[in-house]
Design a protein around this motif. Structure first.
Motif, PDB file in Angstrom:
ATOM      1  N   ASN A  63       3.472 -15.644  -3.441  1.00 17.70           N
ATOM      2  CA  ASN A  63       2.595 -16.400  -2.774  1.00 17.70           C
ATOM      3  C   ASN A  63       2.873 -15.950  -1.238  1.00 17.70           C
ATOM      4  O   ASN A  63       1.966 -15.661  -0.136  1.00 17.70           O
ATOM      5  N   ILE A  64       4.049 -16.337  -0.739  1.00 16.03           N
ATOM      6  CA  ILE A  64       4.269 -16.195   0.440  1.00 16.03           C
ATOM      7  C   ILE A  64       4.479 -14.893   0.985  1.00 16.03           C
ATOM      8  O   ILE A  64       3.847 -14.384   2.065  1.00 16.03           O
ATOM      9  N   GLU A  65       5.072 -13.702   0.082  1.00 14.52           N
ATOM     10  CA  GLU A  65       4.829 -12.405   0.461  1.00 14.52           C
ATOM     11  C   GLU A  65       3.535 -11.851   0.686  1.00 14.52           C
ATOM     12  O   GLU A  65       3.291 -11.075   1.546  1.00 14.52           O
ATOM     13  N   ARG A  66       2.548 -12.427  -0.345  1.00 13.66           N
ATOM     14  CA  ARG A  66       1.202 -11.759  -0.397  1.00 13.66           C
ATOM     15  C   ARG A  66       0.594 -12.429   0.894  1.00 13.66           C
ATOM     16  O   ARG A  66      -0.164 -11.395   1.560  1.00 13.66           O
ATOM     17  N   ILE A  67       0.678 -13.525   1.314  1.00 19.25           N
ATOM     18  CA  ILE A  67      -0.089 -13.770   2.468  1.00 19.25           C
ATOM     19  C   ILE A  67       0.707 -13.487   3.674  1.00 19.25           C
ATOM     20  O   ILE A  67      -0.158 -12.888   4.778  1.00 19.25           O
ATOM     21  N   SER A  68       2.000 -13.193   3.876  1.00 23.90           N
ATOM     22  CA  SER A  68       2.267 -12.412   4.851  1.00 23.90           C
ATOM     23  C   SER A  68       1.910 -10.974   5.053  1.00 23.90           C
ATOM     24  O   SER A  68       1.617 -10.607   5.961  1.00 23.90           O
ATOM     25  N   HIS A  85      -1.663 -11.016   6.224  1.00 26.07           N
ATOM     26  CA  HIS A  85      -1.723 -11.520   7.442  1.00 26.07           C
ATOM     27  C   HIS A  85      -1.357 -10.026   8.539  1.00 26.07           C
ATOM     28  O   HIS A  85      -2.125  -9.871   9.524  1.00 26.07           O
ATOM     29  N   LYS A  86      -0.219  -9.209   8.027  1.00 29.19           N
ATOM     30  CA  LYS A  86      -0.372  -8.097   8.771  1.00 29.19           C
ATOM     31  C   LYS A  86      -1.407  -7.187   8.643  1.00 29.19           C
ATOM     32  O   LYS A  86      -1.597  -6.581   9.861  1.00 29.19           O
ATOM     33  N   GLN A  87      -1.930  -6.994   7.671  1.00 28.16           N
ATOM     34  CA  GLN A  87      -3.054  -5.963   7.664  1.00 28.16           C
ATOM     35  C   GLN A  87      -4.298  -6.587   8.701  1.00 28.16           C
ATOM     36  O   GLN A  87      -4.968  -5.890   9.324  1.00 28.16           O
ATOM     37  N   PHE A  88      -4.326  -7.981   8.616  1.00 28.96           N
ATOM     38  CA  PHE A  88      -5.403  -8.277   9.294  1.00 28.96           C
ATOM     39  C   PHE A  88      -5.107  -8.298  10.916  1.00 28.96           C
ATOM     40  O   PHE A  88      -5.898  -8.274  11.631  1.00 28.96           O
ATOM     41  N   GLU A  89      -3.785  -8.214  11.213  1.00 30.75           N
ATOM     42  CA  GLU A  89      -3.434  -8.346  12.471  1.00 30.75           C
ATOM     43  C   GLU A  89      -3.647  -6.965  13.000  1.00 30.75           C
ATOM     44  O   GLU A  89      -4.149  -6.868  14.352  1.00 30.75           O
ATOM     45  N   SER A  90      -3.420  -5.962  12.098  1.00 30.72           N
ATOM     46  CA  SER A  90      -3.600  -4.511  12.840  1.00 30.72           C
ATOM     47  C   SER A  90      -5.076  -4.430  13.097  1.00 30.72           C
ATOM     48  O   SER A  90      -5.524  -3.841  13.892  1.00 30.72           O
ATOM     49  N   THR A  97      -2.031 -10.704  19.536  1.00 33.74           N
ATOM     50  CA  THR A  97      -1.835 -11.027  18.320  1.00 33.74           C
ATOM     51  C   THR A  97      -0.238 -11.354  17.817  1.00 33.74           C
ATOM     52  O   THR A  97       0.534 -10.681  18.474  1.00 33.74           O
ATOM     53  N   ARG A  98      -0.114 -12.070  16.834  1.00 33.45           N
ATOM     54  CA  ARG A  98       1.254 -12.188  16.398  1.00 33.45           C
ATOM     55  C   ARG A  98       1.024 -12.835  14.693  1.00 33.45           C
ATOM     56  O   ARG A  98       0.102 -13.513  14.609  1.00 33.45           O
ATOM     57  N   THR A  99       2.105 -12.469  14.097  1.00 39.19           N
ATOM     58  CA  THR A  99       2.418 -12.967  12.646  1.00 39.19           C
ATOM     59  C   THR A  99       3.680 -13.036  12.316  1.00 39.19           C
ATOM     60  O   THR A  99       4.583 -12.240  12.828  1.00 39.19           O
ATOM     61  N   LEU A 100       4.374 -14.154  11.574  1.00 38.83           N
ATOM     62  CA  LEU A 100       5.350 -14.300  10.847  1.00 38.83           C
ATOM     63  C   LEU A 100       5.080 -15.152  10.001  1.00 38.83           C
ATOM     64  O   LEU A 100       4.805 -16.238   9.889  1.00 38.83           O
ATOM     65  N   GLY A 101       5.697 -14.420   8.440  1.00 35.73           N
ATOM     66  CA  GLY A 101       5.411 -15.267   7.482  1.00 35.73           C
ATOM     67  C   GLY A 101       3.989 -15.546   7.175  1.00 35.73           C
ATOM     68  O   GLY A 101       3.040 -14.709   7.227  1.00 35.73           O
ATOM     69  N   VAL A 102       3.713 -17.030   6.658  1.00 41.68           N
ATOM     70  CA  VAL A 102       2.289 -17.072   6.383  1.00 41.68           C
ATOM     71  C   VAL A 102       1.438 -17.670   7.745  1.00 41.68           C
ATOM     72  O   VAL A 102       0.492 -18.071   7.956  1.00 41.68           O
ATOM     73  N   ILE A 103       2.229 -17.758   8.828  1.00 38.53           N
ATOM     74  CA  ILE A 103       1.703 -17.791  10.193  1.00 38.53           C
ATOM     75  C   ILE A 103       0.850 -16.652  10.931  1.00 38.53           C
ATOM     76  O   ILE A 103       1.639 -15.702  11.193  1.00 38.53           O
ATOM     77  N   PHE A 104      -0.200 -16.813  11.193  1.00 37.63           N
ATOM     78  CA  PHE A 104      -0.971 -15.502  11.845  1.00 37.63           C
ATOM     79  C   PHE A 104      -1.641 -16.438  13.124  1.00 37.63           C
ATOM     80  O   PHE A 104      -2.289 -17.521  13.067  1.00 37.63           O
ATOM     81  N   ALA A 105      -1.771 -15.760  14.457  1.00 37.39           N
ATOM     82  CA  ALA A 105      -2.284 -16.339  15.618  1.00 37.39           C
ATOM     83  C   ALA A 105      -2.782 -15.132  16.463  1.00 37.39           C
ATOM     84  O   ALA A 105      -2.371 -13.909  16.520  1.00 37.39           O
ATOM     85  N   LEU A 106      -3.869 -15.502  17.247  1.00 36.60           N
ATOM     86  CA  LEU A 106      -4.507 -14.523  18.145  1.00 36.60           C
ATOM     87  C   LEU A 106      -4.706 -15.298  19.395  1.00 36.60           C
ATOM     88  O   LEU A 106      -5.479 -16.256  19.237  1.00 36.60           O
TER      89      LEU A 106
END
Ligand SMILES: *Cc1c(COP(=O)(O)O)cnc(C)c1O
Length: 423
Positions: free
Chosen positions: A327-332, A335-340, A351-360
């Motif tokens: 689950n952690i890998e899936r969300i990570s 998030h990376k796709q959403f970040e791009s 934007t930035r993301t690490l693990g399950v954390i995403f921020a913009l």
């Protein structure tokens, strides 16, 4: 009286200016990543209820462990007594923490975990007859709201009423990309000119500052500098701990190991308030003496509450399952796709993301304050659309429970796309 009427009459809420705040939402029930209010409206909890709840609300596995413990031994004093649940928490943590963490001190919340770490840092030098009264912390740090934790925190409206009443804290810049050298030089300068006991930091992600991120390499260099100067390092993993960064602890990304770690929030899967400060053997040995005055005279009535310990053991077990790691890998990954996608958005500044954390950061011509207008507008929009997120100024972040489904995550991403149309 309705719940809201009674609340308005009698309750004082955290971080709330009651004169101007909207009435709170009365939540009746939770399951998985969802919450329902007393009118039956549904909300997606996209911030895991202030970062505490990785495994979902009303989690049956943790609830069963708590029930079993409550009906076996609900609590016993921890001065002069011990119990299996406390020992088992220590053994479970020992397996997943950096190898140098050997001793475990229980308390009740993130602030007390930090309070204990700072007191141990200061007293460990006192016990050696060495005077080191200063603590170093990052700008915009958040370490909690009790006095020493607040002193180490650098978000001004949390602390401004108490300026001048704090222990001695010197602040250095965060080594975000481009500022690594500035941060390093600032620390070097402080260590040369002041008697520093410890450096406290939120490793890799500053949560309350708005999920500000910096690289492990930069932190390793600061920690090395501390070691060279016999300055203790305190990793406050209250937010980052237990999988949030994609590894069990943010410290797992480092080459260096901290002298102390502060754990709380997800420790019990968001069920029972509990915290642990962890230490190296060497730190413990500095208090081990025939002289009673060298002991750590700190404790809380509910220290190592067995029910909280049972919740922690069940939570750590859940964290380590293949299912939860997937689950952690899936969300990570998502998030990376959403970040791009968000990177290319004209209204997104960064934007930035690490693990399950995403921020913009939403692009803004004004300097948006922590609880300013843009924040309120976005918060209200999210709530009206059934998603709980708490923007920080112009920063939107997601920190979902790991069990959030792809469909729920899609809905969260969509309200972010939508809110960018109205700000
Ligand atoms: C939340 C938090 C704290 C304080 O924890 P409380 O349980 O609210 O006292 C301390 N440090 C960090 C990094 C946090 O995110």
């Amino acid at each position: 009286m309705t719940i809201l009427e009674a609340d308005e009459h009698y309750i004082w809420h955290p971080y709330t200016q009651h004169k101007t705040a909207a009435p709170p939402i009365a939540i009746a029930r939770g399951e998985g990543a969802l919450l329902w209010d007393t009118d039956g409206n549904q909300y997606i909890d996209a911030i895991a209820s202030w970062w505490v709840n990785p495994f979902g609300h009303s989690n049956k596995f943790i609830a069963d462990a708590i029930y079993k413990q409550l009906t076996t031994l609900e609590h016993v004093l921890f001065g002069g007594f011990t119990h299996e649940p406390a020992v088992n928490v220590a053994l479970a943590l020992k397996k997943i923490l950096p190898a140098n963490q050997q001793k475990f001190f229980f308390s009740d919340n993130g602030s007390t975990a930090v309070e204990v770490a700072i007191k141990v840092a200061l007293q460990s030098f006192y016990n050696k007859g060495e005077k080191r009264p200063t603590i170093v912390a990052f700008e915009n740090a958040f370490h909690g709201d009790t006095f020493a934790a607040m002193a180490a925190s650098g978000i001004s409206f949390y602390t401004q009423a108490f300026e001048g009443m704090f222990i001695d804290v010197v602040r250095i810049p965060v080594p975000v990309t481009g500022y690594e050298q500035v941060s390093y030089d600032a620390l070097k300068n402080v260590l040369q000119n002041q008697q520093v006991a410890a450096f406290i930091f939120e490793p890799l992600v500053q949560g309350a500052a708005g999920m500000v991120m910096y690289e492990a390499d930069a932190l390793d260099q600061l920690m090395r500098l501390c070691k060279q100067n016999r300055v203790l390092t305190i990793a406050d993993e209250v937010m980052t701990g237990f999988g949030k960064t994609g590894r069990n602890f943010a410290c797992d990304y480092l080459g260096e190991q901290p002298d102390m770690m502060c754990l709380s929030k997800a420790l019990t899967g968001g069920t029972i308030p509990m915290a642990i400060t962890t230490f190296t053997q060497e730190l413990f040995d500095g208090f081990y003496s025939d002289d009673i005055n060298k002991a750590l005279f700190h404790g809380h009535t509910f220290t190592a509450n067995p029910t909280g310990c049972a919740a922690a053991i069940a939570s750590i077990e859940l964290l380590l399952t293949d299912e939860m790691q997937r689950n952690i890998e899936r969300i990570s990954r998502r998030h990376k796709q959403f970040e791009s996608e968000m990177k290319a958005h004209p209204k997104v500044a960064s934007t930035r993301t690490l693990g399950v954390i995403f921020a913009l950061d939403v692009a803004s011509s004004e300097n948006e304050t922590y609880y300013g207008n843009m924040r309120t507008k976005m918060y209200n929009y999210f709530i009206a659309n059934g998603v709980i997120m708490r923007p920080v100024g112009n920063i939107i972040y997601i920190l979902p429970p790991y069990i959030m489904t792809d469909r729920q995550l899609d809905a969260v991403y969509q309200v972010i796309r939508d809110v960018l149309e109205i700000v």
